[in-house]
Design a protein around this motif. Sequence first.
Motif, short mmCIF file in Angstrom:
data_model
loop_
_atom_site.label_atom_id
_atom_site.label_comp_id
_atom_site.label_asym_id
_atom_site.label_seq_id
_atom_site.Cartn_x
_atom_site.Cartn_y
_atom_site.Cartn_z
N LEU A 1 0.82 -1.16 -0.03
CA LEU A 1 0.02 -0.13 -0.15
C LEU A 1 0.82 1.39 -0.08
O LEU A 1 0.51 2.27 -0.63
N ASN A 2 2.08 1.19 0.54
CA ASN A 2 2.90 2.34 0.99
C ASN A 2 3.32 2.62 -0.62
O ASN A 2 3.49 3.84 -0.94
N ALA A 3 3.80 1.63 -1.46
CA ALA A 3 4.21 1.80 -2.67
C ALA A 3 3.11 2.37 -3.67
O ALA A 3 3.51 3.23 -4.60
N VAL A 4 2.04 2.11 -3.35
CA VAL A 4 0.81 2.48 -4.40
C VAL A 4 0.81 4.24 -3.87
O VAL A 4 0.66 4.95 -4.62
N HIS A 5 0.73 4.54 -2.64
CA HIS A 5 0.68 5.91 -2.16
C HIS A 5 1.80 6.82 -2.68
O HIS A 5 1.67 7.73 -3.27
N GLU A 6 3.05 6.01 -2.83
CA GLU A 6 4.35 6.71 -3.38
C GLU A 6 4.34 6.95 -4.91
O GLU A 6 4.35 8.05 -5.12
N ALA A 7 3.45 5.89 -5.48
CA ALA A 7 3.49 6.17 -7.02
C ALA A 7 2.59 7.09 -7.48
O ALA A 7 2.81 8.09 -8.26
N ALA A 8 1.35 7.20 -6.40
CA ALA A 8 0.55 8.16 -6.77
C ALA A 8 0.98 9.46 -6.76
O ALA A 8 0.88 10.29 -7.53
N ARG A 9 1.89 9.68 -5.53
CA ARG A 9 2.44 11.12 -5.66
C ARG A 9 3.30 11.33 -6.50
O ARG A 9 3.30 12.66 -7.32
N GLN A 10 3.96 10.19 -7.29
CA GLN A 10 4.85 10.66 -8.21
C GLN A 10 4.31 10.86 -9.62
O GLN A 10 4.47 11.68 -10.48
N MET A 11 3.08 10.24 -9.74
CA MET A 11 2.16 10.38 -10.84
C MET A 11 1.61 11.95 -10.76
O MET A 11 1.54 12.41 -11.89
N GLN A 12 1.45 12.45 -9.84
CA GLN A 12 1.08 13.78 -9.41
C GLN A 12 2.24 14.69 -9.67
O GLN A 12 2.04 16.00 -9.47
N GLY A 13 3.51 14.21 -10.04
CA GLY A 13 4.51 14.94 -10.29
C GLY A 13 5.60 15.19 -8.96
O GLY A 13 6.33 16.34 -9.19
N SER A 14 5.52 14.72 -8.03
CA SER A 14 6.28 14.99 -6.81
C SER A 14 7.78 14.67 -7.36
O SER A 14 8.53 15.38 -6.92
N MET A 15 8.05 13.69 -8.02
CA MET A 15 9.65 13.37 -8.31
C MET A 15 9.96 14.61 -9.59
O MET A 15 11.05 15.09 -9.51
N ALA A 16 9.06 14.80 -10.42
CA ALA A 16 9.37 15.79 -11.38
C ALA A 16 9.75 17.05 -10.77
O ALA A 16 10.73 17.74 -11.41
N LYS A 17 8.92 17.51 -9.89
CA LYS A 17 9.36 18.68 -9.18
C LYS A 17 10.62 18.72 -8.52
O LYS A 17 11.28 19.79 -8.39
N CYS A 18 10.94 17.76 -7.86
CA CYS A 18 12.16 17.54 -7.08
C CYS A 18 13.56 17.86 -8.31
O CYS A 18 14.33 18.68 -8.17
N TRP A 19 13.19 17.25 -9.34
CA TRP A 19 14.11 17.26 -10.57
C TRP A 19 14.21 18.54 -11.13
O TRP A 19 15.21 19.15 -11.38
#
Length: 466
Positions: A152-170
């Motif tokens: 479930l944690n991996a699902v939450h994390e993937a959802a955050r990244q889909m909303q662009g959390s990693m993109a913002k970091c980069w």
Amino acid sequence: MIPASKKLADPIAALATPMGSSGVAVIRLSGSGLPNSILPLVRDSKGRELTRNFFVPRQLMLVQLVEPQNLQTLDQCLIVYFQAPNSFTGEDQLEIHTHGSPILIKRVLVLLATVGIRSAYPGEFSKRAFLNGKIDLTRAEAIMALVHASSLNAVHEAARQMQGSMAKCWQSLRETLLTILVQLEAELDFADEEIEFSTHEFIINKLLDVRSSLEKLISSAQTGKQWQEGFHIVIVGKTNVGKSSLFNKLLEKDKAIVTDIHGTTRDIIEQSLEWSGIQFLLADTAGLRETQDTIEIEGMRRAHDRVKTADGVIIVYDIREGFGEAERNIANQHTDGHILYIANKLDLVKSNPLSNNQNSEMVEEIKISCKTGEGVDVLRNKIIDKFTTNQTHQEGSVILVARQLGILHNCYKYTNAALDLATNRSAYELIVANLRYMLEEIADLVGEIGYDELLNNIFSKFCIGK
Ligand SMILES: Nc1nc2c(ncn2[C@@H]2O[C@H](COP(=O)(O)OP(=O)(O)O)[C@@H](O)[C@H]2O)c(=O)[nH]1
Ligand SMILES: [Mg+2]
């Protein structure tokens, strides 16, 4: 030659749900000519021909799917139309929601091919979304991560990244790098001699910022990796203490062979399982003892290796023998201190209290009986607590695909090199080179979208004619 844009819009179809019998199956279509091209295959609920006006964007429409030759009905289903550019791929898109019959689905895909809509390649929808500027690569990868999430944690994390959390970091990293680069290049162009001291300080401070963000990302990616792949837990101890019995008990299935013969387990037996939404990989190992058996010796070597790399170690011993030298030796091999001490066969001491070993060293142990099941639930909760605390999945911890992790490590290497050079106040051209390498890596990662705008934006803030 077909122009690239034309080729891109070539209509495609794919089953978006797993192939098998199910209530509903979703067939996704994308590309030019939709929804017109499917008109020969659909009728309204009364069997009348349809025109493209029937398909109102973003509304589910009830239709009949028919064989185009004899108009025989195949299914009654729902279709939704997404009009370009307001769709996932940025192209005209349709979703056909049929009933989940594998025979029907295959027939529909064949019929779609007859009207010029070919089967999509793996990942082709996401690729189009990327090429049409709908998502960057980190978001495309997040979609994959979501589909393959193991907890479930991996699902939450993937959802955050889909909303662009990693993109913002980069993106923010890229902006900082560009700021340093622009400042440095301007000075190198205009200064005849030394770089100004204030510039020097500015560069060092910014590079330190970059390094600390990279360090944070790397460490949270390591935690993220555990959440994605599961916490590796290994069960070790002497032979016949009940390791395989415990393994089976925790799995709630009879996976490992249990006998009263010493040396029954030789290889590592693994099984993944999920407790409270957290993924674990549990391993049973060969018991440790003096032996000449080559296979058993290899099994023990593997068990020792596992102890070193595991996220958590469960050391099992017979409660009648207690914790001794053999167990202490195992504990010493695992430096992280994530160890649980399990005194098994509690039932035997209960039935014969005199059998308790008085020489057992004092450790904080959990008493269990694999035979009666006593203490096993307590142990399970303890495993979750002990092996996953301090590693709590917070907003900040990220799960990165190998490619992103590799780029992160490279950037860290380049930042350190640039910092070394800057500290020595030498070879500023080489600092520039290192910054450029990093920017190239990041551009690879997120794609080139917005690169020019970003540059313009930064240049516009920078007063070059000072
Ligand atoms: N009485 C009793 N016997 C147990 C218990 N756990 C395991 N055993 C027995 O101990 C023997 C060795 O068990 P096994 O799980 O194969 O031990 P391993 O060599 O450490 O994997 C078997 O005969 C088991 O039935 C327990 O809690 N109580
Ligand atoms: Mg065993």
